[in-house]
Write a protein that holds these residues in place. Structure first.
Motif, PDB file in Angstrom:
ATOM      1  N   GLN A  80       8.370 -47.984  34.761  1.00  7.61           N
ATOM      2  CA  GLN A  80       9.659 -48.450  35.244  1.00  7.61           C
ATOM      3  C   GLN A  80      10.736 -47.503  34.766  1.00  7.61           C
ATOM      4  OE1 GLN A  80      10.941 -52.334  33.881  1.00  7.61           O
ATOM      5  NE2 GLN A  80      12.591 -52.424  35.362  1.00  7.61           N
ATOM      6  N   PHE A 134       4.243 -50.702  31.999  1.00  9.72           N
ATOM      7  CA  PHE A 134       3.728 -52.061  32.105  1.00  9.72           C
ATOM      8  C   PHE A 134       2.274 -52.043  32.554  1.00  9.72           C
ATOM      9  CE2 PHE A 134       7.303 -54.826  31.454  1.00  9.72           C
ATOM     10  CZ  PHE A 134       8.412 -54.044  31.761  1.00  9.72           C
ATOM     11  N   TYR A 140       1.940 -49.572  35.569  1.00  9.69           N
ATOM     12  CA  TYR A 140       3.164 -49.195  36.249  1.00  9.69           C
ATOM     13  C   TYR A 140       4.093 -48.522  35.249  1.00  9.69           C
ATOM     14  CZ  TYR A 140       2.073 -52.211  40.259  1.00  9.69           C
ATOM     15  OH  TYR A 140       1.497 -52.784  41.374  1.00  9.69           O
ATOM     16  N   LYS A 170       4.473 -51.364  21.395  1.00  2.80           N
ATOM     17  CA  LYS A 170       5.649 -51.768  22.180  1.00  2.80           C
ATOM     18  C   LYS A 170       6.684 -50.656  22.225  1.00  2.80           C
ATOM     19  CE  LYS A 170       5.279 -56.770  21.877  1.00  2.80           C
ATOM     20  NZ  LYS A 170       3.836 -56.693  21.677  1.00  2.80           N
ATOM     21  N   PHE A 171       6.712 -49.827  21.213  1.00  2.00           N
ATOM     22  CA  PHE A 171       7.620 -48.688  21.170  1.00  2.00           C
ATOM     23  C   PHE A 171       6.868 -47.484  20.613  1.00  2.00           C
ATOM     24  CE2 PHE A 171      11.437 -51.043  22.054  1.00  2.00           C
ATOM     25  CZ  PHE A 171      11.187 -52.308  21.547  1.00  2.00           C
ATOM     26  N   PHE A 228       1.861 -59.671  33.861  1.00  2.00           N
ATOM     27  CA  PHE A 228       2.312 -58.459  33.200  1.00  2.00           C
ATOM     28  C   PHE A 228       2.263 -58.589  31.680  1.00  2.00           C
ATOM     29  CE2 PHE A 228       4.135 -55.691  36.447  1.00  2.00           C
ATOM     30  CZ  PHE A 228       4.185 -56.532  37.542  1.00  2.00           C
ATOM     31  N   GLY A 229       2.037 -57.452  31.029  1.00  2.00           N
ATOM     32  CA  GLY A 229       2.272 -57.352  29.599  1.00  2.00           C
ATOM     33  C   GLY A 229       3.760 -57.239  29.339  1.00  2.00           C
ATOM     34  N   GLU A 230       4.130 -57.150  28.071  1.00  2.00           N
ATOM     35  CA  GLU A 230       5.543 -57.135  27.698  1.00  2.00           C
ATOM     36  C   GLU A 230       6.183 -55.752  27.815  1.00  2.00           C
ATOM     37  OE1 GLU A 230       5.536 -60.859  24.528  1.00  2.00           O
ATOM     38  OE2 GLU A 230       5.630 -58.814  23.784  1.00  2.00           O
ATOM     39  N   GLY A 231       5.398 -54.767  28.140  1.00  2.00           N
ATOM     40  CA  GLY A 231       5.935 -53.427  28.320  1.00  2.00           C
ATOM     41  C   GLY A 231       5.883 -52.597  27.053  1.00  2.00           C
ATOM     42  N   SER A 232       5.801 -51.278  27.255  1.00  2.00           N
ATOM     43  CA  SER A 232       5.803 -50.326  26.149  1.00  2.00           C
ATOM     44  C   SER A 232       6.849 -49.261  26.451  1.00  2.00           C
ATOM     45  CB  SER A 232       4.435 -49.651  26.012  1.00  2.00           C
ATOM     46  OG  SER A 232       3.413 -50.585  25.762  1.00  2.00           O
ATOM     47  N   ARG A 233       7.817 -49.147  25.564  1.00  2.00           N
ATOM     48  CA  ARG A 233       8.859 -48.141  25.775  1.00  2.00           C
ATOM     49  C   ARG A 233       8.442 -46.851  25.096  1.00  2.00           C
ATOM     50  NH1 ARG A 233      13.994 -47.889  27.435  1.00  2.00           N
ATOM     51  NH2 ARG A 233      14.178 -50.186  27.570  1.00  2.00           N
ATOM     52  N   LEU A 262       9.432 -50.277  39.920  1.00  2.00           N
ATOM     53  CA  LEU A 262       8.151 -50.072  39.259  1.00  2.00           C
ATOM     54  C   LEU A 262       7.259 -49.246  40.176  1.00  2.00           C
ATOM     55  CD1 LEU A 262       9.246 -52.876  37.980  1.00  2.00           C
ATOM     56  CD2 LEU A 262       6.884 -53.127  37.241  1.00  2.00           C
TER      57      LEU A 262
END
Lengths: 113, 114
Positions: free
Chosen positions: B37, B90, B35, B9-10, B105-110, B43
């Protein structure tokens, strides 16, 4: 390039009031889908509503409805009876060539209590 | 039902390092995509896949590689990280590679590249 334009970067609405988020798009396709996605602070992307271009009737999902003007290539989202939980970033998106989804830049909606 | 799962996630990387963002879905979706963002950019599609063994480039593919050896997994590889790749990523999947496929979508990776 085929684009999706959300010209307003931010909007604000009073709780319980109605707000309309605008979106215009460019396409050479005759049939396509349009979407509004919501992204709350949690970052999760959530589908709000979808519209198929060949359908004349505007889509509605509870307090969310769209005003789809195919000739004008306009697809606005109306949120009725706004709630604090509606505060989020909203993205307009369109399917295009090869069915790839193109997103607008998003609009940040804040809801005033 | 987990849906679309992204890890990590991070992540913080140094310029030039490589890494892989993992994406897995348990919905038997044929279509998967990545994607990125960025503020004020919305996106943008990096790569996508319409099924196992099939991948194609999106709008911003440079600096990224993908593969799709199974229906469930679609990892995104950064070959040599650059500060311009600092973003939120994402992964998304859909049942159909068609006009009506709702993206999950997944929860996103920063990712931060120093």
């Amino acid at each position: 390039a085929q684009t999706v334009t959300q010209s307003q970067p931010e909007m604000s609405v009073q709780e319980a009031e109605t707000v309309t988020l605008s979106c215009t798009y460019d396409t050479s396709e005759s049939d396509y889908y349009l979407f509004w996605y919501k992204q709350p602070p949690s970052r999760q992307m959530i589908l709000v509503i979808r519209q198929e271009a060949y359908k004349q009737q505007n889509a509605t999902e509870n307090r969310f409805s769209v005003n789809f003007q195919k000739a004008a290539k306009s697809f606005s989202l109306k949120i009725s009876d706004s709630q604090l939980g509606d505060a989020a970033m909203y993205f307009c998106a369109r399917t295009g060539a090869n069915s790839k989804l193109t997103f607008g830049k998003g609009i940040t909606l804040s809801v005033r209590p | 039902n987990a849906g679309v799962t992204q890890t990590p996630k991070f992540q913080v990387l140094k310029t030039g390092q490589s890494m892989t963002l993992q994406c897995a879905q348990d919905m038997n979706h044929e279509y998967m995509s990545w994607y990125r963002q960025d503020p004020g950019m919305g996106l943008r599609l990096i790569h996508y896949s319409v099924g196992a063994g099939i991948t194609d480039q999106g709008e911003v593919p440079n600096g990224y590689n993908v593969s799709r050896s199974t229906t469930e997994d679609f990892p995104l590889r950064l070959l040599s990280a650059a500060p311009s790749q600092t973003s939120v990523y994402f992964c998304a999947s859909s049942y159909s590679w068609g006009q009506d496929g709702e993206l999950f979508f997944g929860e996103g990776s920063r990712l931060t590249v120093l």
